[in-house]
Design a protein around this motif. Structure first.
Motif, PDB file in Angstrom:
ATOM      1  N   LYS A  71      10.208   4.141   3.750  1.00  0.00           N
ATOM      2  CA  LYS A  71       9.982   3.890   5.186  1.00  0.00           C
ATOM      3  C   LYS A  71      11.231   4.155   6.012  1.00  0.00           C
ATOM      4  O   LYS A  71      11.142   4.452   7.203  1.00  0.00           O
ATOM      5  N   SER A  94       2.468  -4.704   8.917  1.00  0.00           N
ATOM      6  CA  SER A  94       2.990  -4.174   7.663  1.00  0.00           C
ATOM      7  C   SER A  94       2.476  -4.923   6.445  1.00  0.00           C
ATOM      8  O   SER A  94       2.184  -6.117   6.501  1.00  0.00           O
ATOM      9  N   THR A  95       2.403  -4.165   5.346  1.00  0.00           N
ATOM     10  CA  THR A  95       2.176  -4.802   4.052  1.00  0.00           C
ATOM     11  C   THR A  95       3.540  -5.179   3.441  1.00  0.00           C
ATOM     12  O   THR A  95       3.609  -5.602   2.304  1.00  0.00           O
ATOM     13  N   PRO A 195       1.239   7.715  -3.865  1.00  0.00           N
ATOM     14  CA  PRO A 195       0.303   6.635  -3.559  1.00  0.00           C
ATOM     15  C   PRO A 195      -0.145   6.720  -2.099  1.00  0.00           C
ATOM     16  O   PRO A 195       0.603   7.189  -1.251  1.00  0.00           O
ATOM     17  N   VAL A 196      -1.354   6.256  -1.842  1.00  0.00           N
ATOM     18  CA  VAL A 196      -1.894   6.324  -0.478  1.00  0.00           C
ATOM     19  C   VAL A 196      -2.340   4.941  -0.025  1.00  0.00           C
ATOM     20  O   VAL A 196      -3.125   4.274  -0.704  1.00  0.00           O
ATOM     21  N   GLY A 197      -1.808   4.526   1.122  1.00  0.00           N
ATOM     22  CA  GLY A 197      -2.204   3.253   1.723  1.00  0.00           C
ATOM     23  C   GLY A 197      -2.742   3.522   3.108  1.00  0.00           C
ATOM     24  O   GLY A 197      -3.935   3.737   3.319  1.00  0.00           O
ATOM     25  N   ASN A 198      -1.816   3.553   4.086  1.00  0.00           N
ATOM     26  CA  ASN A 198      -2.213   3.867   5.453  1.00  0.00           C
ATOM     27  C   ASN A 198      -2.306   5.383   5.649  1.00  0.00           C
ATOM     28  O   ASN A 198      -2.599   5.856   6.726  1.00  0.00           O
ATOM     29  N   ALA A 199      -1.975   6.118   4.582  1.00  0.00           N
ATOM     30  CA  ALA A 199      -2.126   7.576   4.497  1.00  0.00           C
ATOM     31  C   ALA A 199      -1.123   8.380   5.325  1.00  0.00           C
ATOM     32  O   ALA A 199      -1.293   9.576   5.530  1.00  0.00           O
ATOM     33  N   GLY A 200      -0.084   7.712   5.779  1.00  0.00           N
ATOM     34  CA  GLY A 200       0.942   8.401   6.565  1.00  0.00           C
ATOM     35  C   GLY A 200       1.826   9.290   5.704  1.00  0.00           C
ATOM     36  O   GLY A 200       2.134  10.425   6.074  1.00  0.00           O
ATOM     37  N   ALA A 250       1.266  -3.366  -1.386  1.00  0.00           N
ATOM     38  CA  ALA A 250       1.780  -2.390  -0.409  1.00  0.00           C
ATOM     39  C   ALA A 250       0.686  -1.429   0.062  1.00  0.00           C
ATOM     40  O   ALA A 250       0.741  -0.929   1.186  1.00  0.00           O
ATOM     41  N   ILE A 251      -0.311  -1.177  -0.794  1.00  0.00           N
ATOM     42  CA  ILE A 251      -1.377  -0.227  -0.417  1.00  0.00           C
ATOM     43  C   ILE A 251      -2.741  -0.934  -0.294  1.00  0.00           C
ATOM     44  O   ILE A 251      -3.788  -0.349  -0.521  1.00  0.00           O
ATOM     45  N   GLU A 297       7.922  -0.311  -7.454  1.00  0.00           N
ATOM     46  CA  GLU A 297       6.871  -1.259  -7.050  1.00  0.00           C
ATOM     47  C   GLU A 297       5.553  -0.899  -7.722  1.00  0.00           C
ATOM     48  O   GLU A 297       5.323   0.291  -8.019  1.00  0.00           O
ATOM     49  N   THR A 327       7.666   5.288  -4.298  1.00  0.00           N
ATOM     50  CA  THR A 327       7.910   4.963  -2.896  1.00  0.00           C
ATOM     51  C   THR A 327       8.781   3.738  -2.636  1.00  0.00           C
ATOM     52  O   THR A 327       9.423   3.639  -1.596  1.00  0.00           O
TER      53      THR A 327
END
Ligand code: F0G
Length: 365
Positions: A71, A94-95, A195-200, A250-251, A297, A327
């Motif tokens: 980040k 945020s996560t 890895p994909v969370g908010n996909a940014g 986180a995701i 993580e 990440t």
């Protein structure tokens, strides 16, 4: 020679080093904590374990950024641009990692930072960071997606800059990781697992690879392979997940902000999006530590868990170069490491016989 040079820390802040590819003006002053230029280490033992011994597997150690996650690449730019625009306060949902990063760069810049977190679902290290960097921490009885909706409302109605990845500068800064990968390898890898969370982040990587492909600095764009947690896999399932659940907090996201851009990145690059179970994530998390000495993580390990699945179904050709993006730093979430290890930590009497017994030396030597 080139490879060695890039292992050295740049004397310039990250966004100045790559300024010609970023939306900087002559007025932009970099708010920097020494982010970026993270190692890309070879992982041959892990490659062999998952049946990819004939491939060149690399790990991009983003946990070595100043606040322990990728980040920081986006935050250095977002905060620098917020200062350039005269902003005195920022806000994010945020996560955990975005909040730690926003809090640190805001502290460095001397501006106010508000972070909105899903109560009870943020790894302790991340919470500690946000508190210690002096941000105003607000926990909600809700999930990340609800927190982000609230943050959008705050941003619309008050003079507070949103520093989630809906802030365009975040993804612009994050794409610098791809420049480092290309600089280090001398070209793009064949596969990029993330890895994909908010996909940014997957969207940012695609932007970076595309930009350098268009400018002739690399001849190809890697297949973008994104991995979500099974209980939080809206893009894979193609529908919003109302109550996302995964130990990879986180995701833990059910309605990613960069959904469309991520989908585009995957489709345009000939990549794929898949999901991995918490058990598969934990397996990869352990393998990374035991075989390669890398403590990341749980969410980060989703990239390796996903690659292992691809390898098992023969989707990776011999000789391929693969980069897995790790990440975030495992030290952010030591609870997870301890909770899921099968190690007996009961103290023993401080006597040699007891110790030898415990070490199992008589049997093993
Ligand atoms: N890995 C880690 C360690 C993260 O913290 C995140 C996202 C991701 C992967 C996924 O990246 O959202 O760009 O797809 N963390 C955000 C946060 C949501 O608030 O810290 P993404």
């Amino acid at each position: 020679m080139a490879k060695i040079e890039h292992q050295l820390r740049s004397p310039k802040p990250l966004i100045e080093h790559y300024r010609q590819y970023l939306p900087l003006t002559e007025k932009t002053v970099a708010v920097s904590l020494g982010e970026g230029f993270t190692p890309l280490v070879a992982a041959p033992r892990l490659a062999q374990h998952i049946g990819l011994e004939q491939c060149d597997l690399r790990l991009k150690l983003e946990g070595l950024n100043p606040t322990g996650s990728f980040k920081d690449r986006g935050m250095t730019l977002a905060i620098s641009k917020a200062i350039e625009a005269g902003s005195r306060a920022v806000v994010c949902a945020s996560t955990g990692n975005t909040s730690a990063s926003a809090a640190a760069y805001s502290a460095k810049a001397g501006i106010k930072c508000y972070v909105i977190l899903p109560a009870g679902k943020v790894a302790l290290g991340k919470l500690a960071q946000a508190i210690l960097y002096g941000s105003k921490v607000i926990q909600i009885d809700g999930n990340f997606d609800q927190a982000l909706d609230l943050v959008r409302d705050v941003g619309e109605n008050f003079p507070v800059t949103i520093v989630n990845s809906i802030n365009p500068f975040r993804l612009e800064g994050q794409k610098t990781a791809t420049f480092e990968v290309i600089d280090w390898l001398g070209q793009s890898p064949d596969f990029l697992c993330i890895p994909v969370g908010n996909a940014g982040n997957i969207s940012a990587y695609f932007r970076g690879f595309k930009q350098w492909h268009e400018s002739g600095k690399t001849s190809k764009i890697p297949r973008m392979c994104g991995f979500q947690a099974e209980g939080a896999a809206p893009i894979v399932r193609d529908c919003i997940v109302e109550n996302p659940e995964t130990l990879a907090t986180a995701i833990r996201i059910g309605n990613p902000a960069s959904w469309k851009e991520a989908r585009h990145a995957i489709d345009q690059s000939g990549g794929q999006i898949d999901m991995v179970s918490d058990a598969e994530i934990l397996e990869a998390y352990n393998l990374l530590a035991r075989l390669e000495g890398v403590f990341c993580e749980p969410a980060s390990a989703a990239s390796v868990a996903g690659l292992a699945k691809m390898a098992a179904r023969g989707a990776v050709q011999k000789g391929a170069t693969i980069v897995c993006v790790l990440t975030g730093n495992g030290l952010k979430d030591p609870d997870c490491a301890l909770k899921h290890s099968r190690v007996d930590l009961k103290p023993v009497e401080p006597r040699l016989e007891k110790l030898i017994d415990c070490m199992g030396l008589k049997e093993s030597l």
